[in-house]
Design an enzyme around this catalytic site. Structure first.
Site, PDB file in Angstrom:
ATOM      1  N   ASP A 235       0.633  -1.379  -0.301  1.00 52.92           N
ATOM      2  CA  ASP A 235      -0.032   0.403  -0.108  1.00 52.92           C
ATOM      3  C   ASP A 235       0.915   1.173  -0.136  1.00 52.92           C
ATOM      4  O   ASP A 235       0.529   2.426   0.268  1.00 52.92           O
ATOM      5  CB  ASP A 235      -1.123  -0.720   1.475  1.00 52.92           C
TER       6      ASP A 235
ATOM      7  N   CYS B 214       2.594  28.590   3.733  1.00 55.10           N
ATOM      8  CA  CYS B 214       1.881  29.886   3.903  1.00 55.10           C
ATOM      9  C   CYS B 214       0.393  29.970   3.319  1.00 55.10           C
ATOM     10  O   CYS B 214      -0.593  30.847   3.834  1.00 55.10           O
ATOM     11  CB  CYS B 214       2.186  30.888   3.256  1.00 55.10           C
TER      12      CYS B 214
END
EC number: 2.3.2.-
Length: 638
Positions: free
Chosen positions: A117, A173
């Site tokens: 996975d 940001c």
């Protein structure tokens, strides 16, 4: 009764007498193990590091509720022996990347089958099978889509012959200051969980980013707003967790800090809002009073399952408060210095992320999401479909029988599609491609060129982000080809730790320098050519020449936005490898790594074998196969 009795004698002997390795005991692994023993395989090694979770039970049929918390590998062995009691199955509750599983370990097997996975473990098994010269069958599923392919040294391309799509990332940001999509708010909420209850990471800060290059504000006004925000405690002076502890994890103070004061502070960065809709702060008292005014509306019954309902702001504020109190108690029970780990299957943790993310979405004028949607996005969950796993597991065995029959030339890469292609095929076989002569893994002399700034890149960055993360080495040794064999990085712990903060230029590395990276465990050597450049893009630390840059470009970001749930690999805490380090990015994980979405195949576009997209419109390109009758394992839908 085993099916081997109906096989040709030589093949039946190989099936019953040969030793095979299955890596992964999850959705595909359970189906595969059952298929193997019913086919007559009697000597099987199974390895998986995971333990059984309640969420596994709907598709991993070898497990029952009583098995929750136990080793997947061990329980899978016990369950499958009921189908074939005489089978000799060796279960390993361990990571396949453990040095104990070296090349000699892999040479014991006549066939290796992956049911993994995550990309890191896939890369590792790929290299180990190449080093041991053992055939590997790779597989993956994502919802209704699936893929199976065969890898054989010198015959076919390997798993790493072509670059994988770059994982979607988000600048810090954007997460902290200007979220524009629900996923930004969900990532922020997960970061907040770690900042309050988990392992703190400076790269996962959630307070406004004053260093945002887009931001500009009047200093005097900002100072006044900052003072108001700091009355309840300055989270820049002390850690978020320490500040929260000092308030006793007071839900109202946390709510006010996160959803009112910090938002007001963001509003002082006026340049951010010139072309964006500004956020609207939330006040706890106002939210409670608005809820009372809308009580009649709240009492109206909502349709659908509870987890699929979108609540109102007051309800999410209440859920935020309750989840904080529950998590505070859990943290206290663990003792001083303890940490909580976010888990999508832990109700209080999921309540916290659901409520915090939705409150932030409301503040930034986005449509709020249901708990079900947020869980899917937060864990990058593609709903697993048991029948897809069953089909792919069956195809793995069919391809394995071809290999053991000595007919590897008949093996195919097979794609399982959600809908039939124009030729009415749900399963589409494509010829295996030969090795890529430029592959930096399976080429006769693996070599690669990396563009970077030798005056900025540190030895630690070279080790963690380039050699380990990009080139998937586990325990690398790196030396400079300078005639002296200067050791830059050693796999022996602590031996070259003093080099980590130094720049590459401090060791005389410059444009044209060559580094030799060796991984003894993987029996793998890579020659790295350094191309010095001072013109790399913003936030780009390095580029592999001929590969995509280590940054999401506009087109990649657009594609990723269309399929955020499908682009994952190695970022989770995988079942067979360690968790990866997270920067200021979203690290997403999935139940099974996604296969290609290919209704046809083309030799000119090999990337289709790796990339999963949502658009499943049928292609008109013809498969790169000679004209032949439909193989037996291809379903034709009339």
């Amino acid at each position: 009764m085993a099916l081997s009795r109906g096989l040709p004698r030589e093949l039946a002997e190989a099936v019953s007498g040969g030793r095979v390795l299955v890596v992964g005991a999850g959705g595909i692994g359970c189906e595969l193990l059952k298929n193997l023993v019913l086919t007559g395989f009697s000597h099987i090694d199974l390895i998986d590091l995971d333990t059984i979770d309640v969420s596994n039970l709907n598709r991993q049929f070898l497990f029952q509720k009583k098995h929750v918390g136990r080793s997947k590998a061990q329980v899978a062995k016990e369950s499958v022996l009921q189908f074939h009691p005489q089978a000799n199955i060796e279960a390993h509750h361990d990571s396949i990347m453990n040095p104990d599983y070296n090349v000699e370990f892999f040479r014991q097997f006549i066939l290796v089958m992956n049911a993994l996975d995550n990309r890191a473990a896939r890369n590792h098994v790929n290299r180990m099978c190449l080093a041991a010269d053992v055939p590997l069958i790779e597989s993956g599923t994502a919802g209704y889509l699936g893929q199976v392919t065969t890898i054989k040294k010198g015959v076919t391309e390997c798993y790493e012959c072509h670059p994988k799509p770059t994982q979607r990332t988000f600048p810090g940001c954007t997460i902290r200051n200007t979220p524009s999509e629900p996923i930004h708010c969900i990532v922020w909420a997960k970061y907040l969980f770690n900042q309050l209850f988990g392992e703190e990471d400076a790269d996962q800060e959630v307070s406004p980013d004053r260093a945002d290059p887009e931001a500009a504000w009047e200093p005097t006004e900002a100072e006044a707003r900052a003072r108001a925000s700091n009355e309840d405690g300055d989270i820049k002076r002390i850690s978020t967790k320490e500040w929260a502890k000092s308030t006793g994890y007071d839900p109202v103070k946390l709510f006010t800090k996160l959803f009112k004061d910090d938002i007001r502070y963001l509003l002082t960065m006026d340049k951010l809002w010139r072309k964006r809709k500004p956020p609207v702060p939330l006040d706890w008292a106002e939210v409670q009073s608005q809820g009372e005014a809308n009580a009649d509306q709240q009492n109206e019954p909502q349709l659908g399952l509870k987890d699929q309902q979108v609540l109102d702001v007051k309800s999410y504020a209440s859920l935020f408060s309750k989840s904080i109190e529950t998590l505070r108690v859990h943290l206290a029970e663990k003792g001083d210095g303890a940490e909580l780990i976010w888990d999508k299957d832990d109700p209080p943790a999921m309540d916290f992320v659901t409520s915090a993310a939705n409150l932030r979405m409301h503040i930034f004028s986005m449509n709020m999401k249901s708990r079900f949607d947020i869980k899917s996005m937060a864990g990058n969950i593609i709903p697993a479909i048991a029948t897809t796993n069953a089909v792919i597991a069956g195809l793995i065995v069919l391809e394995g029988l071809k290999i053991l029959s000595g007919k590897i030339d008949q093996c195919r890469t097979i794609f399982l599609n959600k809908q039939p292609n124009p030729r009415k095929k749900l399963l589409v076989p494509c010829a295996l491609d030969p090795p890529n002569t430029n592959c930096y893994v399976c080429a006769s002399k693996p070599e690669v060129t990396v563009r970077l700034n030798v005056h900025k890149v540190t030895v630690l960055t070279l080790q963690d982000k380039i050699v380990k993360e990009k080139f998937a080495m586990v325990a690398p040794d790196v030396q400079i080809e300078d005639g002296k064999g200067t050791i830059l990085i050693s796999s022996e712990e602590g031996e070259t730790e003093a080099n980590n903060p130094k720049k590459l230029s401090d060791f005389g590395i410059r444009n044209g320098s060559r580094l030799q990276a060796d991984d003894f465990l993987q029996d793998y050597t890579l020659l790295i050519n350094i191309l010095h450049s001072e013109d790399l893009g913003k936030d780009v630390e390095f580029e592999v020449v001929g590969d995509s840059p280590e940054k999401v470009g506009p087109k990649q970001a657009e594609d990723a936005a269309k399929s955020i749930a499908n682009g994952s690999d190695d970022g989770a805490q995988p079942s067979t490898s360690t968790a990866q380090e997270q920067d200021d990015v979203l690290i997403v994980d999935s139940d099974e790594e996604g296969p290609s979405n290919s209704t046809d195949c083309s030799g000119d576009d090999k990337a289709r074998k790796r990339k999963l997209e949502e658009n499943e419109a049928a292609s008109t390109k013809k498969c790169r196969l000679e004209q032949m009758e439909d193989p037996d394992d291809v379903i034709a839908l009339d």
